[in-house]
Design an enzyme around this catalytic site. Structure first.
Site, PDB file in Angstrom:
ATOM      1  N   TYR A 188      48.685  55.739  32.621  1.00  0.00           N
ATOM      2  CA  TYR A 188      48.561  54.462  31.929  1.00  0.00           C
ATOM      3  C   TYR A 188      49.838  54.300  31.127  1.00  0.00           C
ATOM      4  O   TYR A 188      49.936  54.746  29.987  1.00  0.00           O
ATOM      5  CB  TYR A 188      47.313  54.454  31.044  1.00  0.00           C
ATOM      6  CG  TYR A 188      47.116  53.185  30.251  1.00  0.00           C
ATOM      7  CD1 TYR A 188      47.535  51.951  30.735  1.00  0.00           C
ATOM      8  CD2 TYR A 188      46.504  53.213  29.007  1.00  0.00           C
ATOM      9  CE1 TYR A 188      47.350  50.793  30.022  1.00  0.00           C
ATOM     10  CE2 TYR A 188      46.299  52.053  28.265  1.00  0.00           C
ATOM     11  CZ  TYR A 188      46.728  50.848  28.784  1.00  0.00           C
ATOM     12  OH  TYR A 188      46.558  49.691  28.062  1.00  0.00           O
ATOM     13  N   ASP A 239      48.172  52.174  36.032  1.00  0.00           N
ATOM     14  CA  ASP A 239      48.701  50.960  35.415  1.00  0.00           C
ATOM     15  C   ASP A 239      50.129  51.261  34.967  1.00  0.00           C
ATOM     16  O   ASP A 239      50.353  51.961  33.982  1.00  0.00           O
ATOM     17  CB  ASP A 239      47.819  50.557  34.228  1.00  0.00           C
ATOM     18  CG  ASP A 239      48.266  49.253  33.582  1.00  0.00           C
ATOM     19  OD1 ASP A 239      49.339  48.731  33.953  1.00  0.00           O
ATOM     20  OD2 ASP A 239      47.544  48.762  32.693  1.00  0.00           O
ATOM     21  N   HIS A 361      41.714  43.926  34.981  1.00  0.00           N
ATOM     22  CA  HIS A 361      42.434  44.471  36.125  1.00  0.00           C
ATOM     23  C   HIS A 361      41.459  44.623  37.291  1.00  0.00           C
ATOM     24  O   HIS A 361      40.242  44.719  37.075  1.00  0.00           O
ATOM     25  CB  HIS A 361      43.021  45.849  35.820  1.00  0.00           C
ATOM     26  CG  HIS A 361      44.131  45.846  34.812  1.00  0.00           C
ATOM     27  ND1 HIS A 361      45.436  46.162  35.119  1.00  0.00           N
ATOM     28  CD2 HIS A 361      44.121  45.584  33.477  1.00  0.00           C
ATOM     29  CE1 HIS A 361      46.186  46.101  34.037  1.00  0.00           C
ATOM     30  NE2 HIS A 361      45.406  45.746  33.017  1.00  0.00           N
TER      31      HIS A 361
END
Length: 379
Positions: A188, A239, A361
Protein backbone atom coordinates in the site's frame (compact mmCIF):
# COMPACT_ATOMS: atom_id res chain seq x y z
CA UNK A 1 10.11 -94.96 -33.40
CA UNK A 2 9.15 -91.39 -32.97
CA UNK A 3 11.84 -89.16 -31.40
CA UNK A 4 11.20 -87.66 -27.98
CA UNK A 5 9.73 -84.16 -28.05
CA UNK A 6 11.85 -81.63 -26.20
CA UNK A 7 10.04 -79.52 -23.64
CA UNK A 8 9.57 -75.86 -24.57
CA UNK A 9 12.36 -73.60 -23.37
CA UNK A 10 11.80 -71.99 -20.01
CA UNK A 11 10.73 -68.37 -20.23
CA UNK A 12 13.40 -66.13 -18.88
CA UNK A 13 12.01 -63.90 -16.13
CA UNK A 14 12.49 -60.23 -16.81
CA UNK A 15 14.51 -58.64 -14.14
CA UNK A 16 12.97 -55.59 -12.54
CA UNK A 17 15.84 -53.52 -13.81
CA UNK A 18 14.90 -54.41 -17.38
CA UNK A 19 11.30 -53.17 -17.06
CA UNK A 20 11.29 -49.53 -18.15
CA UNK A 21 9.87 -47.14 -15.59
CA UNK A 22 6.88 -45.11 -16.73
CA UNK A 23 7.97 -41.65 -17.81
CA UNK A 24 7.77 -38.87 -15.27
CA UNK A 25 5.21 -36.18 -15.92
CA UNK A 26 4.96 -32.59 -14.78
CA UNK A 27 1.93 -31.18 -13.05
CA UNK A 28 1.12 -27.62 -14.02
CA UNK A 29 0.94 -25.05 -11.24
CA UNK A 30 -1.08 -21.85 -11.54
CA UNK A 31 -0.60 -18.96 -9.13
CA UNK A 32 -3.72 -16.77 -9.08
CA UNK A 33 -3.24 -13.47 -7.28
CA UNK A 34 -6.03 -11.03 -6.42
CA UNK A 35 -5.39 -7.65 -4.84
CA UNK A 36 -7.90 -5.19 -3.41
CA UNK A 37 -7.72 -1.94 -1.46
CA UNK A 38 -10.80 -2.58 0.70
CA UNK A 39 -10.80 0.81 2.48
CA UNK A 40 -11.55 -0.86 5.81
CA UNK A 41 -11.96 -4.54 6.63
CA UNK A 42 -15.07 -4.04 8.80
CA UNK A 43 -17.78 -4.58 6.13
CA UNK A 44 -16.12 -7.85 5.14
CA UNK A 45 -16.41 -9.43 8.59
CA UNK A 46 -19.45 -7.71 10.16
CA UNK A 47 -22.92 -8.26 8.80
CA UNK A 48 -24.54 -4.97 7.79
CA UNK A 49 -27.59 -4.02 9.88
CA UNK A 50 -29.47 -3.43 6.59
CA UNK A 51 -29.22 -7.14 5.81
CA UNK A 52 -31.53 -7.93 8.74
CA UNK A 53 -34.34 -5.92 7.13
CA UNK A 54 -34.16 -7.11 3.52
CA UNK A 55 -37.46 -8.36 2.15
CA UNK A 56 -37.52 -12.01 1.17
CA UNK A 57 -39.77 -11.24 -1.82
CA UNK A 58 -38.42 -7.93 -3.13
CA UNK A 59 -35.88 -8.42 -5.95
CA UNK A 60 -32.40 -7.31 -4.96
CA UNK A 61 -30.72 -4.41 -6.71
CA UNK A 62 -27.22 -4.89 -8.07
CA UNK A 63 -25.81 -3.11 -5.01
CA UNK A 64 -27.81 -5.28 -2.60
CA UNK A 65 -26.56 -8.41 -4.36
CA UNK A 66 -22.93 -7.52 -3.78
CA UNK A 67 -21.68 -9.77 -0.98
CA UNK A 68 -18.82 -8.47 1.15
CA UNK A 69 -18.00 -11.95 2.48
CA UNK A 70 -14.32 -12.83 2.11
CA UNK A 71 -15.12 -16.52 1.84
CA UNK A 72 -17.69 -15.85 -0.88
CA UNK A 73 -15.14 -13.78 -2.77
CA UNK A 74 -12.60 -16.62 -2.63
CA UNK A 75 -15.20 -19.16 -3.71
CA UNK A 76 -16.56 -17.07 -6.57
CA UNK A 77 -13.06 -16.66 -7.96
CA UNK A 78 -12.27 -20.40 -7.88
CA UNK A 79 -10.16 -20.38 -4.71
CA UNK A 80 -7.18 -18.23 -5.79
CA UNK A 81 -3.69 -18.73 -4.39
CA UNK A 82 -3.50 -15.24 -2.87
CA UNK A 83 -5.86 -12.47 -1.88
CA UNK A 84 -3.97 -9.32 -0.91
CA UNK A 85 -5.91 -6.63 0.96
CA UNK A 86 -4.74 -3.07 1.55
CA UNK A 87 -5.97 -0.31 3.84
CA UNK A 88 -7.57 -2.76 6.25
CA UNK A 89 -7.72 -0.04 8.93
CA UNK A 90 -6.98 -2.26 11.90
CA UNK A 91 -4.98 -1.37 15.01
CA UNK A 92 -1.89 -3.43 15.80
CA UNK A 93 -3.40 -4.53 19.13
CA UNK A 94 -6.79 -5.51 17.65
CA UNK A 95 -6.57 -9.28 17.96
CA UNK A 96 -10.35 -9.63 17.75
CA UNK A 97 -10.47 -8.32 14.17
CA UNK A 98 -7.54 -10.51 13.14
CA UNK A 99 -9.28 -13.57 14.54
CA UNK A 100 -12.50 -12.60 12.76
CA UNK A 101 -10.70 -12.34 9.42
CA UNK A 102 -9.04 -15.71 9.96
CA UNK A 103 -12.45 -17.26 10.67
CA UNK A 104 -13.90 -15.55 7.60
CA UNK A 105 -11.35 -17.11 5.24
CA UNK A 106 -11.16 -20.55 6.86
CA UNK A 107 -13.00 -23.65 5.69
CA UNK A 108 -16.62 -23.44 6.80
CA UNK A 109 -18.80 -26.12 8.38
CA UNK A 110 -20.78 -27.98 5.76
CA UNK A 111 -18.37 -27.30 2.90
CA UNK A 112 -17.36 -30.24 0.74
CA UNK A 113 -14.34 -32.33 1.66
CA UNK A 114 -11.19 -30.89 0.10
CA UNK A 115 -12.52 -27.32 -0.09
CA UNK A 116 -9.47 -25.04 0.22
CA UNK A 117 -8.50 -23.52 3.54
CA UNK A 118 -6.66 -20.20 3.94
CA UNK A 119 -4.36 -18.46 6.39
CA UNK A 120 -4.33 -14.67 6.94
CA UNK A 121 -1.13 -12.71 7.67
CA UNK A 122 -1.42 -9.10 8.90
CA UNK A 123 1.06 -6.24 8.77
CA UNK A 124 -0.33 -3.37 10.86
CA UNK A 125 0.82 0.15 11.84
CA UNK A 126 3.34 0.52 14.65
CA UNK A 127 4.37 4.12 13.95
CA UNK A 128 3.07 6.31 16.81
CA UNK A 129 3.52 9.59 14.93
CA UNK A 130 2.26 9.04 11.37
CA UNK A 131 -0.63 6.62 11.96
CA UNK A 132 -2.64 8.31 14.69
CA UNK A 133 -5.73 9.07 12.60
CA UNK A 134 -9.02 7.30 13.44
CA UNK A 135 -7.56 5.96 16.68
CA UNK A 136 -4.66 4.31 14.88
CA UNK A 137 -7.00 2.45 12.50
CA UNK A 138 -5.24 3.57 9.32
CA UNK A 139 -3.31 1.75 6.60
CA UNK A 140 -2.46 -1.91 7.25
CA UNK A 141 -2.33 -4.84 4.83
CA UNK A 142 -3.49 -8.45 5.03
CA UNK A 143 -2.10 -11.28 2.89
CA UNK A 144 -4.46 -14.25 2.59
CA UNK A 145 -2.74 -17.40 1.31
CA UNK A 146 -4.27 -20.74 0.33
CA UNK A 147 -3.02 -23.28 2.85
CA UNK A 148 -1.98 -26.04 0.45
CA UNK A 149 0.23 -23.60 -1.45
CA UNK A 150 1.61 -22.17 1.77
CA UNK A 151 2.57 -25.57 3.15
CA UNK A 152 4.37 -26.60 -0.05
CA UNK A 153 6.02 -23.38 -1.23
CA UNK A 154 6.09 -20.60 1.39
CA UNK A 155 9.28 -20.27 3.42
CA UNK A 156 8.40 -17.16 5.39
CA UNK A 157 6.13 -14.11 5.55
CA UNK A 158 7.77 -10.92 6.78
CA UNK A 159 7.48 -7.16 7.11
CA UNK A 160 10.14 -4.69 5.96
CA UNK A 161 12.45 -2.97 8.42
CA UNK A 162 12.13 0.47 6.83
CA UNK A 163 8.37 0.91 7.21
CA UNK A 164 6.34 1.12 10.43
CA UNK A 165 3.05 2.26 8.88
CA UNK A 166 1.84 -1.24 8.05
CA UNK A 167 2.18 -0.86 4.30
CA UNK A 168 4.33 -3.80 3.19
CA UNK A 169 4.18 -7.57 3.60
CA UNK A 170 6.49 -9.99 1.77
CA UNK A 171 5.84 -13.66 1.06
CA UNK A 172 9.04 -15.52 0.18
CA UNK A 173 8.67 -18.90 -1.54
CA UNK A 174 11.11 -21.65 -2.41
CA UNK A 175 11.77 -23.06 -5.86
CA UNK A 176 10.00 -26.36 -6.53
CA UNK A 177 10.37 -27.91 -9.98
CA UNK A 178 9.73 -25.21 -12.56
CA UNK A 179 8.08 -22.91 -10.03
CA UNK A 180 10.78 -20.32 -9.30
CA UNK A 181 11.84 -18.84 -5.99
CA UNK A 182 9.68 -15.76 -5.52
CA UNK A 183 9.33 -12.71 -3.29
CA UNK A 184 5.73 -11.49 -3.51
CA UNK A 185 4.99 -8.04 -2.08
CA UNK A 186 1.61 -6.89 -0.83
CA UNK A 187 1.96 -3.10 -0.91
CA UNK A 188 0.00 0.00 0.00
CA UNK A 189 2.26 2.72 -1.35
CA UNK A 190 2.32 6.20 0.18
CA UNK A 191 -0.07 8.77 -1.26
CA UNK A 192 1.90 11.93 -1.94
CA UNK A 193 0.50 15.02 -0.21
CA UNK A 194 1.83 18.17 1.41
CA UNK A 195 0.96 16.88 4.87
CA UNK A 196 3.96 16.52 7.19
CA UNK A 197 5.89 13.28 7.54
CA UNK A 198 7.39 12.77 11.01
CA UNK A 199 10.36 10.71 12.10
CA UNK A 200 8.87 7.42 13.30
CA UNK A 201 11.12 7.35 16.39
CA UNK A 202 11.08 10.89 17.72
CA UNK A 203 8.17 12.56 15.95
CA UNK A 204 10.24 15.36 14.39
CA UNK A 205 8.91 16.62 11.05
CA UNK A 206 11.19 15.32 8.29
CA UNK A 207 9.39 16.72 5.25
CA UNK A 208 6.10 16.06 3.47
CA UNK A 209 4.26 12.91 2.49
CA UNK A 210 5.56 13.60 -1.03
CA UNK A 211 9.10 13.31 0.35
CA UNK A 212 8.19 10.10 2.14
CA UNK A 213 6.65 8.67 -1.05
CA UNK A 214 9.92 9.21 -2.94
CA UNK A 215 11.91 7.71 -0.06
CA UNK A 216 9.68 4.61 -0.07
CA UNK A 217 10.16 4.25 -3.84
CA UNK A 218 13.92 4.21 -3.28
CA UNK A 219 13.76 1.79 -0.34
CA UNK A 220 11.44 -0.67 -2.07
CA UNK A 221 13.42 -0.57 -5.32
CA UNK A 222 16.68 -1.22 -3.44
CA UNK A 223 15.16 -4.21 -1.63
CA UNK A 224 13.75 -5.62 -4.88
CA UNK A 225 17.14 -5.22 -6.56
CA UNK A 226 18.80 -7.11 -3.71
CA UNK A 227 16.28 -9.94 -4.01
CA UNK A 228 16.86 -10.15 -7.76
CA UNK A 229 20.60 -10.47 -7.06
CA UNK A 230 19.71 -13.42 -4.82
CA UNK A 231 17.86 -15.04 -7.75
CA UNK A 232 14.34 -14.28 -6.60
CA UNK A 233 11.61 -13.48 -9.06
CA UNK A 234 9.76 -10.48 -7.62
CA UNK A 235 6.07 -9.59 -7.77
CA UNK A 236 4.78 -6.27 -6.41
CA UNK A 237 1.00 -6.14 -6.06
CA UNK A 238 -1.34 -3.63 -4.49
CA UNK A 239 -2.28 0.03 -4.38
CA UNK A 240 0.66 1.81 -6.01
CA UNK A 241 -0.92 5.30 -5.72
CA UNK A 242 0.45 6.20 -9.17
CA UNK A 243 -1.44 6.45 -12.45
CA UNK A 244 1.25 5.79 -15.04
CA UNK A 245 -0.03 7.44 -18.24
CA UNK A 246 -3.01 9.30 -19.77
CA UNK A 247 -4.53 5.92 -20.68
CA UNK A 248 -4.70 5.16 -16.95
CA UNK A 249 -6.80 8.17 -15.94
CA UNK A 250 -10.21 9.52 -16.85
CA UNK A 251 -10.94 12.21 -17.82
CA UNK A 252 -7.35 13.44 -17.42
CA UNK A 253 -4.03 12.38 -15.95
CA UNK A 254 -3.21 14.43 -12.87
CA UNK A 255 -0.37 16.85 -13.59
CA UNK A 256 -0.97 19.53 -10.96
CA UNK A 257 0.68 20.24 -8.62
CA UNK A 258 4.02 19.48 -10.26
CA UNK A 259 5.03 17.12 -7.45
CA UNK A 260 2.62 14.49 -8.82
CA UNK A 261 4.52 14.57 -12.11
CA UNK A 262 7.80 14.18 -10.23
CA UNK A 263 6.41 11.24 -8.23
CA UNK A 264 5.30 9.53 -11.44
CA UNK A 265 8.66 10.09 -13.10
CA UNK A 266 10.45 8.66 -10.09
CA UNK A 267 8.24 5.55 -10.09
CA UNK A 268 8.86 4.96 -13.80
CA UNK A 269 12.60 5.50 -13.41
CA UNK A 270 13.02 3.12 -10.48
CA UNK A 271 10.58 0.32 -11.28
CA UNK A 272 9.52 0.24 -14.93
CA UNK A 273 12.47 1.63 -16.90
CA UNK A 274 15.20 -0.72 -18.03
CA UNK A 275 18.90 0.13 -17.92
CA UNK A 276 18.99 0.10 -21.73
CA UNK A 277 15.81 2.21 -21.91
CA UNK A 278 13.89 -0.55 -23.69
CA UNK A 279 10.22 -1.07 -22.96
CA UNK A 280 9.09 -4.54 -21.87
CA UNK A 281 8.01 -6.79 -24.73
CA UNK A 282 4.41 -6.12 -25.64
CA UNK A 283 4.18 -2.90 -23.63
CA UNK A 284 4.10 -0.11 -26.18
CA UNK A 285 3.15 2.58 -23.69
CA UNK A 286 5.89 5.22 -23.33
CA UNK A 287 6.78 6.69 -19.96
CA UNK A 288 4.02 9.18 -19.10
CA UNK A 289 6.37 12.14 -18.75
CA UNK A 290 9.62 13.20 -20.38
CA UNK A 291 12.29 11.39 -18.36
CA UNK A 292 15.84 11.83 -19.76
CA UNK A 293 17.38 8.52 -20.95
CA UNK A 294 20.35 9.07 -18.64
CA UNK A 295 17.99 8.57 -15.68
CA UNK A 296 16.53 5.28 -16.94
CA UNK A 297 18.13 3.02 -14.36
CA UNK A 298 15.15 1.00 -13.23
CA UNK A 299 14.40 -2.62 -12.45
CA UNK A 300 12.60 -3.18 -15.75
CA UNK A 301 9.52 -4.56 -13.99
CA UNK A 302 6.51 -5.39 -16.13
CA UNK A 303 3.08 -3.90 -15.41
CA UNK A 304 1.25 -7.11 -16.31
CA UNK A 305 -2.17 -5.58 -17.05
CA UNK A 306 -0.73 -3.00 -19.43
CA UNK A 307 1.59 -5.60 -20.94
CA UNK A 308 -1.34 -7.87 -21.86
CA UNK A 309 -3.80 -5.05 -22.62
CA UNK A 310 -1.70 -2.28 -24.20
CA UNK A 311 -4.59 -0.05 -25.26
CA UNK A 312 -7.40 -0.97 -22.85
CA UNK A 313 -9.01 1.77 -20.79
CA UNK A 314 -9.74 0.29 -17.38
CA UNK A 315 -9.59 1.77 -13.89
CA UNK A 316 -9.31 0.53 -10.33
CA UNK A 317 -10.05 3.66 -8.24
CA UNK A 318 -13.40 5.47 -8.31
CA UNK A 319 -13.61 8.37 -5.83
CA UNK A 320 -16.70 8.48 -3.69
CA UNK A 321 -19.17 11.32 -4.04
CA UNK A 322 -19.01 11.25 -7.85
CA UNK A 323 -21.03 9.26 -10.39
CA UNK A 324 -19.31 5.92 -10.97
CA UNK A 325 -16.93 6.19 -13.92
CA UNK A 326 -16.97 9.99 -14.16
CA UNK A 327 -13.52 10.27 -12.55
CA UNK A 328 -11.25 7.25 -12.14
CA UNK A 329 -7.65 6.05 -12.25
CA UNK A 330 -5.71 2.81 -12.60
CA UNK A 331 -3.56 3.10 -9.49
CA UNK A 332 -3.72 -0.55 -8.38
CA UNK A 333 -1.21 -2.76 -10.21
CA UNK A 334 0.57 -6.07 -10.29
CA UNK A 335 4.18 -5.83 -11.49
CA UNK A 336 6.79 -8.55 -11.89
CA UNK A 337 10.40 -9.01 -12.90
CA UNK A 338 10.89 -9.37 -16.67
CA UNK A 339 11.66 -13.10 -16.78
CA UNK A 340 8.49 -13.84 -14.83
CA UNK A 341 6.31 -11.85 -17.23
CA UNK A 342 6.38 -14.67 -19.79
CA UNK A 343 4.54 -16.86 -17.25
CA UNK A 344 1.73 -14.32 -16.79
CA UNK A 345 -1.29 -15.72 -18.64
CA UNK A 346 -4.01 -13.29 -17.53
CA UNK A 347 -4.51 -9.91 -15.89
CA UNK A 348 -7.77 -8.11 -15.26
CA UNK A 349 -9.57 -5.36 -13.36
CA UNK A 350 -12.87 -6.42 -11.79
CA UNK A 351 -15.13 -3.38 -12.07
CA UNK A 352 -18.50 -5.06 -12.66
CA UNK A 353 -21.33 -4.23 -10.21
CA UNK A 354 -20.97 -7.65 -8.62
CA UNK A 355 -17.26 -7.17 -7.96
CA UNK A 356 -17.14 -3.59 -6.67
CA UNK A 357 -18.03 -4.18 -3.04
CA UNK A 358 -18.05 -1.40 -0.43
CA UNK A 359 -14.64 0.12 -1.29
CA UNK A 360 -13.70 3.03 -3.55
CA UNK A 361 -11.27 0.61 -5.24
CA UNK A 362 -12.11 -2.53 -7.21
CA UNK A 363 -10.15 -5.81 -7.20
CA UNK A 364 -7.39 -6.57 -9.69
CA UNK A 365 -6.07 -9.99 -10.71
CA UNK A 366 -3.17 -11.76 -12.42
CA UNK A 367 -2.40 -15.43 -13.13
CA UNK A 368 1.02 -17.04 -13.54
CA UNK A 369 1.33 -20.54 -14.99
CA UNK A 370 4.28 -22.88 -14.47
CA UNK A 371 4.90 -26.45 -15.62
CA UNK A 372 5.34 -27.39 -12.01
CA UNK A 373 6.78 -30.41 -10.24
CA UNK A 374 7.91 -33.75 -11.66
CA UNK A 375 5.60 -36.60 -10.73
CA UNK A 376 7.01 -40.14 -11.17
CA UNK A 377 4.87 -42.47 -13.26
CA UNK A 378 3.09 -45.41 -11.61
CA UNK A 379 5.29 -48.48 -11.45
Amino acid sequence: MTGAVSPPPLKRRKLAAEIPAPPATKASVTVDLYSWNVNGIGPFIHRSIKSFFKSTTKPQSSSDATSPSLRDFLRSHSWPTFLFLQEVKTRADDTQTRRAVQRAVSRQAGEAEGTPDYVAHFTLPKDPHNTRGFGGKVYGVCSIVRKDFSEKYVERVRDVAWDQEGRFSVIETKAVGDVPKMAIYNVYMVNGTNNPYKDASIGEVKGTRHDRKLAVHALLAAECRKLVSERYEVIVAGDINIARAPLDSHPNLRTSPQQHVSNRQDFERRFIARPACKAPAGDDQPPPDDVPPSRMIGLGMVDVFRNLHPSTKAYSYYPRGRPFGSSCDRVDMIMCTPSLAASCTAASILATPGDRGPSDHVPIQASFAFEGVEIAGDG
